[in-house]
Design a protein around this motif. Sequence first.
Motif, mmCIF file in Angstrom:
data_model
loop_
_atom_site.group_PDB
_atom_site.id
_atom_site.type_symbol
_atom_site.label_atom_id
_atom_site.label_comp_id
_atom_site.label_asym_id
_atom_site.label_seq_id
_atom_site.Cartn_x
_atom_site.Cartn_y
_atom_site.Cartn_z
ATOM 1 N N PHE A 63 -40.714 34.477 -65.475
ATOM 2 C CA PHE A 63 -41.957 34.588 -64.712
ATOM 3 C C PHE A 63 -42.783 35.715 -65.288
ATOM 4 O O PHE A 63 -42.262 36.799 -65.538
ATOM 5 C CB PHE A 63 -41.657 34.853 -63.231
ATOM 6 N N ASP A 64 -44.066 35.472 -65.494
ATOM 7 C CA ASP A 64 -44.923 36.535 -66.010
ATOM 8 C C ASP A 64 -45.272 37.496 -64.872
ATOM 9 O O ASP A 64 -44.956 37.263 -63.706
ATOM 10 C CB ASP A 64 -46.162 35.971 -66.709
ATOM 11 N N SER A 65 -45.933 38.576 -65.232
ATOM 12 C CA SER A 65 -46.208 39.639 -64.264
ATOM 13 C C SER A 65 -47.102 39.186 -63.109
ATOM 14 O O SER A 65 -47.051 39.766 -62.028
ATOM 15 C CB SER A 65 -46.841 40.841 -64.964
ATOM 16 N N LEU A 72 -40.737 36.845 -55.973
ATOM 17 C CA LEU A 72 -39.960 37.791 -55.170
ATOM 18 C C LEU A 72 -40.217 37.590 -53.677
ATOM 19 O O LEU A 72 -39.297 37.703 -52.857
ATOM 20 C CB LEU A 72 -40.264 39.220 -55.605
ATOM 21 N N GLU A 73 -41.451 37.275 -53.321
ATOM 22 C CA GLU A 73 -41.743 36.956 -51.918
ATOM 23 C C GLU A 73 -41.014 35.686 -51.499
ATOM 24 O O GLU A 73 -40.465 35.603 -50.392
ATOM 25 C CB GLU A 73 -43.244 36.783 -51.689
ATOM 26 N N LEU A 74 -40.992 34.687 -52.383
ATOM 27 C CA LEU A 74 -40.274 33.450 -52.090
ATOM 28 C C LEU A 74 -38.798 33.738 -51.823
ATOM 29 O O LEU A 74 -38.231 33.249 -50.838
ATOM 30 C CB LEU A 74 -40.424 32.470 -53.258
ATOM 31 N N LEU A 91 -34.095 40.464 -62.984
ATOM 32 C CA LEU A 91 -35.236 40.815 -63.832
ATOM 33 C C LEU A 91 -34.826 41.047 -65.284
ATOM 34 O O LEU A 91 -35.562 40.700 -66.204
ATOM 35 C CB LEU A 91 -35.926 42.067 -63.297
ATOM 36 N N ASP A 92 -33.655 41.629 -65.486
ATOM 37 C CA ASP A 92 -33.208 41.970 -66.837
ATOM 38 C C ASP A 92 -32.834 40.741 -67.662
ATOM 39 O O ASP A 92 -33.031 40.722 -68.871
ATOM 40 C CB ASP A 92 -32.010 42.921 -66.783
ATOM 41 N N ARG A 93 -32.286 39.726 -66.996
ATOM 42 C CA ARG A 93 -31.820 38.545 -67.725
ATOM 43 C C ARG A 93 -32.667 37.303 -67.446
ATOM 44 O O ARG A 93 -32.347 36.232 -67.928
ATOM 45 C CB ARG A 93 -30.349 38.274 -67.382
ATOM 46 N N SER A 94 -33.717 37.426 -66.659
ATOM 47 C CA SER A 94 -34.605 36.306 -66.297
ATOM 48 C C SER A 94 -33.805 35.123 -65.727
ATOM 49 O O SER A 94 -33.852 34.010 -66.239
ATOM 50 C CB SER A 94 -35.434 35.851 -67.508
ATOM 51 N N LEU A 95 -33.090 35.399 -64.639
ATOM 52 C CA LEU A 95 -32.254 34.387 -64.009
ATOM 53 C C LEU A 95 -32.535 34.296 -62.516
ATOM 54 O O LEU A 95 -32.604 35.324 -61.830
ATOM 55 C CB LEU A 95 -30.765 34.725 -64.173
ATOM 56 N N LEU A 96 -32.670 33.074 -62.029
ATOM 57 C CA LEU A 96 -32.633 32.825 -60.591
ATOM 58 C C LEU A 96 -31.165 32.841 -60.200
ATOM 59 O O LEU A 96 -30.322 32.261 -60.898
ATOM 60 C CB LEU A 96 -33.250 31.476 -60.259
ATOM 61 N N LEU A 131 -39.040 25.149 -56.053
ATOM 62 C CA LEU A 131 -39.997 26.019 -55.367
ATOM 63 C C LEU A 131 -40.472 27.126 -56.311
ATOM 64 O O LEU A 131 -41.666 27.404 -56.410
ATOM 65 C CB LEU A 131 -39.377 26.622 -54.111
ATOM 66 N N ALA A 132 -39.517 27.717 -57.018
ATOM 67 C CA ALA A 132 -39.858 28.750 -57.994
ATOM 68 C C ALA A 132 -40.707 28.163 -59.127
ATOM 69 O O ALA A 132 -41.662 28.798 -59.592
ATOM 70 C CB ALA A 132 -38.588 29.391 -58.543
ATOM 71 N N SER A 133 -40.381 26.950 -59.548
ATOM 72 C CA SER A 133 -41.142 26.287 -60.609
ATOM 73 C C SER A 133 -42.571 26.012 -60.183
ATOM 74 O O SER A 133 -43.501 26.059 -61.008
ATOM 75 C CB SER A 133 -40.464 24.977 -61.015
ATOM 76 N N THR A 134 -42.759 25.726 -58.906
ATOM 77 C CA THR A 134 -44.110 25.510 -58.393
ATOM 78 C C THR A 134 -44.951 26.771 -58.577
ATOM 79 O O THR A 134 -46.119 26.697 -58.970
ATOM 80 C CB THR A 134 -44.062 25.094 -56.905
ATOM 81 N N ILE A 135 -44.352 27.910 -58.300
ATOM 82 C CA ILE A 135 -45.056 29.179 -58.509
ATOM 83 C C ILE A 135 -45.407 29.335 -59.989
ATOM 84 O O ILE A 135 -46.529 29.685 -60.340
ATOM 85 C CB ILE A 135 -44.211 30.364 -58.005
ATOM 86 N N ASN A 136 -44.444 29.047 -60.840
ATOM 87 C CA ASN A 136 -44.654 29.214 -62.279
ATOM 88 C C ASN A 136 -45.737 28.286 -62.826
ATOM 89 O O ASN A 136 -46.427 28.627 -63.782
ATOM 90 C CB ASN A 136 -43.339 28.972 -63.020
ATOM 91 N N ARG A 137 -45.891 27.120 -62.232
ATOM 92 C CA ARG A 137 -46.877 26.139 -62.701
ATOM 93 C C ARG A 137 -48.266 26.337 -62.077
ATOM 94 O O ARG A 137 -49.225 25.704 -62.510
ATOM 95 C CB ARG A 137 -46.395 24.718 -62.393
ATOM 96 N N THR A 138 -48.356 27.169 -61.066
ATOM 97 C CA THR A 138 -49.642 27.392 -60.409
ATOM 98 C C THR A 138 -50.540 28.229 -61.321
ATOM 99 O O THR A 138 -50.118 29.289 -61.791
ATOM 100 C CB THR A 138 -49.444 28.111 -59.053
#
Length: 172
Positions: A63-65, A72-74, A91-96, A131-138
């Motif tokens: 996820f970008d900044s 994080l809110e999700l 955050l360090d390994r970019s993992l859900l 749900l997280a992907s939806t944020i990333n695609r918005t």
Amino acid sequence: MSSRQLQSVIDAFGRQGWHCEQIEDREVITSGFEAHHTRIHLHAQAFPNLNALSIVAESPASFDSQCLPYLLELAMRANKQLTLGNFEYDLDRSLLVFRITNLFDKELYDQDTISSMVHCAIAELDRFVPLASTINRTPHDLLQDLSIPLLLEREDLLPPTPENFEGEEEEL
């Protein structure tokens, strides 16, 4: 040599037909599962001194900044709805991440409880990924209009309820 506690976890995985590998000199096994929305790397760690077991399911996601605060809110809002376990973003390994821990009253862990913990971790992370992907695609200019509480109510993104997970495991 693994503890009796970890051996009970290995036995539970074997009973379910799930492949797992023990990490040398650690009370940890790893496994991989193909869920509906994502591939899940799972590890189980026994804590013999506590008679505890922690199951951790992970799936890569960057996820970008601009998107990160919404993710994080999700996670925070999703955690408020949970009875057991919690979502995290490494955050360090970019993992859900979904983590669930249980304390057992006996040295040998109950196999049904172990299986339920694994099913829970996989199912919860698999429902969180879209749900997280939806944020990333918005698009960034629309992120402020994204309602995280409404996103959590979307049932169209939920994976189907599996009959069981047998035959869905895949070796890492």
